[in-house]
Structures are given as C-alpha cells and as structure tokens.
Design a protein around this motif. Structure first.
Motif, PDB file in Angstrom:
ATOM      1  N   ASP A 325       0.969  -1.168   0.121  1.00  0.00           N
ATOM      2  CA  ASP A 325       0.026  -0.056  -0.034  1.00  0.00           C
ATOM      3  C   ASP A 325       0.917   1.273  -0.117  1.00  0.00           C
ATOM      4  O   ASP A 325       0.431   2.258  -0.559  1.00  0.00           O
ATOM      5  N   LYS A 326       2.159   1.125   0.287  1.00  0.00           N
ATOM      6  CA  LYS A 326       3.037   2.337   0.282  1.00  0.00           C
ATOM      7  C   LYS A 326       3.164   2.813  -1.068  1.00  0.00           C
ATOM      8  O   LYS A 326       3.400   3.980  -1.417  1.00  0.00           O
ATOM      9  N   PHE A 327       3.428   1.912  -2.140  1.00  0.00           N
ATOM     10  CA  PHE A 327       3.397   2.320  -3.482  1.00  0.00           C
ATOM     11  C   PHE A 327       2.564   1.112  -4.346  1.00  0.00           C
ATOM     12  O   PHE A 327       3.227   0.549  -5.416  1.00  0.00           O
ATOM     13  N   PRO A 328       1.382   1.367  -4.279  1.00  0.00           N
ATOM     14  CA  PRO A 328       0.565   0.248  -5.093  1.00  0.00           C
ATOM     15  C   PRO A 328       0.268   0.323  -6.416  1.00  0.00           C
ATOM     16  O   PRO A 328       0.122  -0.628  -7.101  1.00  0.00           O
ATOM     17  N   PHE A 329       0.398   1.447  -7.214  1.00  0.00           N
ATOM     18  CA  PHE A 329       0.279   1.732  -8.345  1.00  0.00           C
ATOM     19  C   PHE A 329       1.261   2.101  -9.368  1.00  0.00           C
ATOM     20  O   PHE A 329       1.012   2.140 -10.584  1.00  0.00           O
ATOM     21  N   GLY A 330       2.464   1.975  -8.839  1.00  0.00           N
ATOM     22  CA  GLY A 330       3.766   2.365  -9.673  1.00  0.00           C
ATOM     23  C   GLY A 330       3.741   3.364 -10.268  1.00  0.00           C
ATOM     24  O   GLY A 330       3.495   4.627  -9.780  1.00  0.00           O
ATOM     25  N   PHE A 331       4.373   3.724 -11.623  1.00  0.00           N
ATOM     26  CA  PHE A 331       4.405   4.991 -12.209  1.00  0.00           C
ATOM     27  C   PHE A 331       3.502   4.797 -13.562  1.00  0.00           C
ATOM     28  O   PHE A 331       3.200   3.844 -13.915  1.00  0.00           O
ATOM     29  N   LYS A 332       3.362   5.996 -14.113  1.00  0.00           N
ATOM     30  CA  LYS A 332       3.027   6.170 -15.367  1.00  0.00           C
ATOM     31  C   LYS A 332       3.675   7.268 -15.964  1.00  0.00           C
ATOM     32  O   LYS A 332       4.462   7.988 -15.369  1.00  0.00           O
ATOM     33  N   ILE A 333       3.757   7.296 -17.403  1.00  0.00           N
ATOM     34  CA  ILE A 333       4.740   8.242 -18.054  1.00  0.00           C
ATOM     35  C   ILE A 333       3.811   9.275 -18.886  1.00  0.00           C
ATOM     36  O   ILE A 333       3.004   8.866 -19.609  1.00  0.00           O
ATOM     37  N   LEU A 363       0.862   2.033 -19.450  1.00  0.00           N
ATOM     38  CA  LEU A 363       1.955   2.945 -18.916  1.00  0.00           C
ATOM     39  C   LEU A 363       2.045   4.403 -19.468  1.00  0.00           C
ATOM     40  O   LEU A 363       2.277   5.531 -18.870  1.00  0.00           O
ATOM     41  N   ILE A 364       1.994   4.680 -20.828  1.00  0.00           N
ATOM     42  CA  ILE A 364       1.797   6.007 -21.370  1.00  0.00           C
ATOM     43  C   ILE A 364       0.499   6.572 -21.260  1.00  0.00           C
ATOM     44  O   ILE A 364      -0.569   6.137 -21.660  1.00  0.00           O
ATOM     45  N   CYS A 365       0.509   7.639 -20.474  1.00  0.00           N
ATOM     46  CA  CYS A 365      -0.874   8.204 -19.853  1.00  0.00           C
ATOM     47  C   CYS A 365      -1.045   9.904 -20.370  1.00  0.00           C
ATOM     48  O   CYS A 365      -2.049  10.518 -20.241  1.00  0.00           O
ATOM     49  N   GLY A 366      -0.068  10.468 -21.170  1.00  0.00           N
ATOM     50  CA  GLY A 366      -0.600  11.741 -21.581  1.00  0.00           C
ATOM     51  C   GLY A 366       0.827  12.316 -22.411  1.00  0.00           C
ATOM     52  O   GLY A 366       1.882  11.709 -22.552  1.00  0.00           O
TER      53      GLY A 366
END
Length: 577
Positions: A325-333, A363-366
């Motif tokens: 729960d400290k970092f559950p969703f990772g990154f998006k780019i 991963l790619i979000c914008g």
C-alpha cells in the motif's frame, strides 16, 4: 464672517458623538454583519468539502497544526516583540526557500509536513528525483564515463563559466585533453572528438585548481541561493543556468545500469516522502540511451520495459514485506517533447508517442510540450499536428490526454509579441486534462471560467516558480488566488534535484506542502487534505484504482491525524494563542 476654529472643532466632535450613538443602536451590529459576510464567503471555500467530512480526530489535528504554524510564525524573528534585525539562524516563515531551507528542517511544522500522506505526484521530470550527489558517486565506478566542456579549462574563470556534459561512450573513444589550449569543444561535426575520460579528468582538475571535481560538477547542476536570488540575476539568466544544470545532469542518468537502478531508488525516495503514486515526465526527444559499455542502444521501448520490470520488482519486495500500500500503483509516463522543434520533427514525436502507447497501453498516460514559455514556440504553433494526434487517437481507440506546461510565465505571450499566443488558450481549445504551473491564469477571467467548465486541474510547482523568478517567495505566489477561484490544484516539486540545494535525501513534496502551509494564512490541514485528494482524482489512474487509492489514502490520513494529536497535542495546548 468666519467661525472661530474652536467652534468647528466642537461641531465636529458633537457630530461624531451623535454618529457613534446611532452606530451603537444599529441592529444587527456591524460585527454581526461582518461575521455573516465571512461565513457566506467561507461557504464557497475551495476546501469546504474536505472540512464537511472531517472526522473528530482530523478537526483536533487541524487545530494543533494551526497553533504550531502560528506559534512558529509569531516567533520567526526569535522574539515576538523584537524589531531587531534577525540573525542567520532565524526562520523566515514563507521567505526565500533556499535561504531558509536548513532552518525549515528544524521546525515542528516541517516534521508534520514530512509525515503527511501526499497522494500522487503528478508533475515530476524523470531525471530530477535523486540528488546529484548520489549520481556523481555512482559515476566514479563507470570506467567509460566521459566529460566534455564548452571551452578549454585553463583558468579560474573557465572553471566558473564553462558548461559540462557527461556521456557513457565506447571504451575505445578517442580521448582529448580538456585542459589544453588546443581543445576543440565541437561535438556535432562527424569525426569530432571533444571527450575526456572522467576518471582521468578528476585528478588533473584537482591538481590544477585545488578543488574536488565532483563537488564542482554538483555545483554546476544545482541552483545555489546566489544564482537564484543574486541582485544581478535575471529571469533569462536563471533559466539559462537551469538549462545548463539539466544538460549536465542528463548523462549521469541516461545509461543502462544507472537507469535501471534509478527507478527503484526513485520509488524508495517517494515512499520516504509519503508519495504513493507518480506520473513521470521524461524528455524523449533522444531516441535511445547507451548501454553501460557504451556500445549498445536502449531505445524507448527498451527503457519502458526496464521501467515496468523495476517497478514490478519493487512492488514484489513491498508485497513480501506487507507494505504494498505504500506504492501500490507504480508509475505512469507523460511523453514530453520540447516546443522549440520544427513541425516535421513534432509530427515524428507525436507518432512515437502513439507507437509507445500501443505497445505500453497502461504506462503511457499523456503528452506534454516543455520549455521556457517566454521563447518560441507557443502550443498553437503546432495546432494542426496536435489536432491530427487527437484524431489518430480517436481512430485507434486510445486515450493520450494533453498535460501541457502552460502559464509558467509572467509575460504570458507564448514566446511571441502578443498575449493572444498565451499557451493557456491552447490548453482550453485542445481539452487538456491538466496543465503544469498555470501561474498566469489569474490574468484571464474568462479562461478561469473555461478551466472550471472543462474541469482542468493545475499542477502547482511553488518552489520551481520562485527559483525561476515568477515570484520572490511563497507569500507572493498566486496559488491562494487559483484555489479561491475554484480551480482544482495539486502540489508538486517539478525538478527537485536541481532546486533543493546541497541535499542527499529527498523530501521534495514535503517541502512543497510545507511551503503552501506557511505561504498563506488561509491554508490549513483540511486544505492539505483536499490537495492530496485532488492528486488522486485528477491522476491518470483508472476508476477502480482511484477508488482503491482514496481508500488507502484516507486510512493513512486518519492515522496521520492521530499521530499529530498524540505527538503534539500537549505541546499545542500549552501555546498561548
């Protein structure tokens, strides 16, 4: 015949006394009218929703935080009643960030800001999370790390003025002497050889100039208080200095082994800073980075695969420790391109973004256009290409919303001669999901309404705006006005590694939350809460992920409020406020 002056004085005194009696007899009294007006305005406050569902422990914690802030504000000269000139150790609440940073970190309010769960970090340039001190240390062990300079390094003046760039190169790269009068810095022409091995450079630099090369390079990357606030510094000057720092930083990060290491280190840094999710902005104009031997090439798809692998690896470690729960969703780019390139090159950038989205849909979000807004080109210069991008995404049934840098300027003219080219207009017309900075939006009353209608969120970056000369300190920043106008905002650190001064640890978002708390008396714990919730609501997470993120965050926020009460409750009770 003129009346005596004493008669006029008596007339004035009698009239005032009669007026005072009438004022006292007015119903309702002035104080009641004033309180009613205050409550009418408060009912429309941007943080009202956060206040309305506040728990009892949150209400108690908010009062404690307020008392601590006001006590530290009242004592920030070291003596409540003193008019003496403050000493070098005195904390300046809401003053210049770099000047004040080490004093900030000795305060109770700072410790509270560190413990506050931040939600998402939505405006972070990829190369700027880890302090340069650590990257420079890592470069010691890279045998084929090379350095070049914009001039031969012959004098103390050259040491001060030159710009340097790093790159991992093949081991057999021809080496030259940067300390020779014959050194040629040209690197664009075929056959140019401006590179010197970093391990060879360091001891020669030390011998010639009596200073550590690593410390010198770090100072080239990080803005100092003198460079940011110097009396002869200009807006163009500080931007040029910032761009030099980013170019110097780039080569220390962009090679295979360090790129892979950096991702896990960035996650650790964010977890420490109480950030649970981030959307990173890498500059992807360069189509590859070298492998650690300088021979191979890691293209965009290779870089994205490494990022996915390292996030998965870190999340597995967290899961095993019961801490996912400290970092559950990772990154998006968020794919970034400079707004200074020709249109044909921009077409290729937009196509590359679509290509990456098809290969890495989660991963790619914008897409974003970056660079100083007081220089060409404005976003509208690429209107045809950007509209084609939107149509292509619609046909392919993919979503790549725009997240433009817009309004990061005082001139607000998109690098042209007219404010009609303000990037804020393009943000509205191209249906941006969010914009970075938005500092100049308050100049546009109609666009404010359009932003609200289209529900466009602003990614605030207060310290960045200060150091790049949009304001002199946080108390002059426009974020209270933006919030009061009803614009949803998030709090972000932009380029923290270049903006934090000499620092080996990352608490970048904590610094930003601290700054917005001391920058305006209208900010409070409920405001912190709303800003964090907006960082999840306006993120690019899916609906289910957003719901889960909010559930985790609210649990952590309640625990944080209990910690505030338990840690500082008795102390706050003893304050005479």
């Amino acid at each position: 015949m003129a009346r005596p002056a004493q008669d006029e004085a008596q007339i004035a005194a009698d009239a005032f006394q009669n007026g005072l009696k009438e004022a006292q007899s007015v119903s309702p009294p002035y104080a009641d009218d004033r309180e009613r007006l205050f409550h009418q305005e408060s009912a429309f406050s941007w943080d009202q929703a956060a206040k309305n569902n506040a728990s009892d422990i949150e209400v108690r914690a908010e009062k404690i935080v307020w008392k601590i802030r006001e006590d530290e504000r009242e004592n920030h000269f070291g003596n409540k009643a003193s008019e003496a000139i403050p000493g070098p150790e005195t904390r300046d609440m809401g003053g210049q960030f770099l000047t004040n940073k080490d004093r900030i970190e000795d305060s109770k309010l700072w410790k509270i800001a560190q413990a506050m769960p931040k939600g998402g970090h939505l405006h972070l340039h990829f190369n700027a999370e880890i302090p340069p001190e650590i990257l420079v240390e890592k470069a010691r062990d890279v045998e084929n790390m090379f350095i070049r300079s914009t001039t031969p390094i012959l004098s103390e003046q050259d040491v001060a003025d030159t710009e340097v760039v790093f790159s991992v190169m093949p081991t057999d790269t021809m080496e030259v002497d940067l300390f020779s009068p014959d050194y040629n810095p040209e690197f664009r022409k075929p056959g140019s050889t401006p590179w010197m091995r970093w391990s060879v450079f360091r001891p020669i630099f030390q011998e010639n100039f009596g200073q550590d090369a690593e410390g010198w390079v770090i100072n080239k990357m990080v803005l100092s208080p003198e460079e940011a606030y110097g009396i002869r510094q200009t807006t163009n000057g500080v931007w040029a200095r910032f761009n030099q720092g980013t170019r110097c930083f780039k080569g220390l990060l962009n090679y295979g082994t360090i790129y892979r290491w950096y991702i896990g280190a960035a996650i650790d840094s964010m977890i420490k800073d109480k950030v649970m999710y981030a959307e990173l902005r890498p500059m992807l104009l360069d189509k590859f980075i070298p492998t650690e031997d300088g021979q191979g090439k890691l293209f965009h798809a290779d870089q994205m695969r490494i990022l996915v692998e390292e996030v998965h690896k870190k999340q597995e470690q967290l899961k095993e420790a019961g801490e996912l729960d400290k970092f559950p969703f990772g990154f998006k780019i968020i794919y970034c391109s400079p707004r200074s390139i020709p249109k044909e090159m921009m077409k290729k950038e937009l196509q590359d973004c679509i290509k990456l989205k098809l290969e890495f849909p989660d991963l790619i979000c914008g897409f974003d256009l970056v660079g100083a807004e007081d220089r060409p080109n404005h976003i509208g210069f690429y209107a045809e290409e950007l509209q084609a991008f939107v149509k292509a995404c619609e046909k392919l049934n993919i979503s790549i919303p725009f997240m433009f840098h817009a309004g990061e300027t005082l001139l607000d003219s998109g690098g042209s001669r007219t404010t009609e080219n303000s990037n804020l207009y393009d943000a509205v017309l191209l249906n941006a999901k969010r914009i970075g900075h938005g500092y100049s939006l308050v100049k546009h009353p109609h666009l404010v309404q359009e932003f609200k209608k289209k529900n466009i969120c602003i990614e605030l970056c207060p310290t960045s705006n200060e150091l790049l000369h949009l304001c002199r300190n946080i108390k002059e920043h426009v974020y209270p006005q933006l919030l009061a106008l009803g614009i949803p905002c998030t709090v972000n650190s932009d380029n923290p590694s270049l903006f934090r001064g000499d620092c080996r640890s990352s608490s970048s978002v904590s610094h930003e939350f601290y700054q917005v708390m001391v920058g305006s008396p209208t900010m409070n714990l409920h405001g912190w809460k709303q800003l964090a919730l907006w960082s999840l609501e306006y993120s690019c997470l899916g609906d289910r992920e957003k719901a889960e993120a909010e559930r985790i965050w609210r649990r952590e926020f309640e625990a944080f409020c209990k910690w505030v009460v338990e840690t500082y409750g008795k102390y706050a009770d003893g304050l005479d406020l």
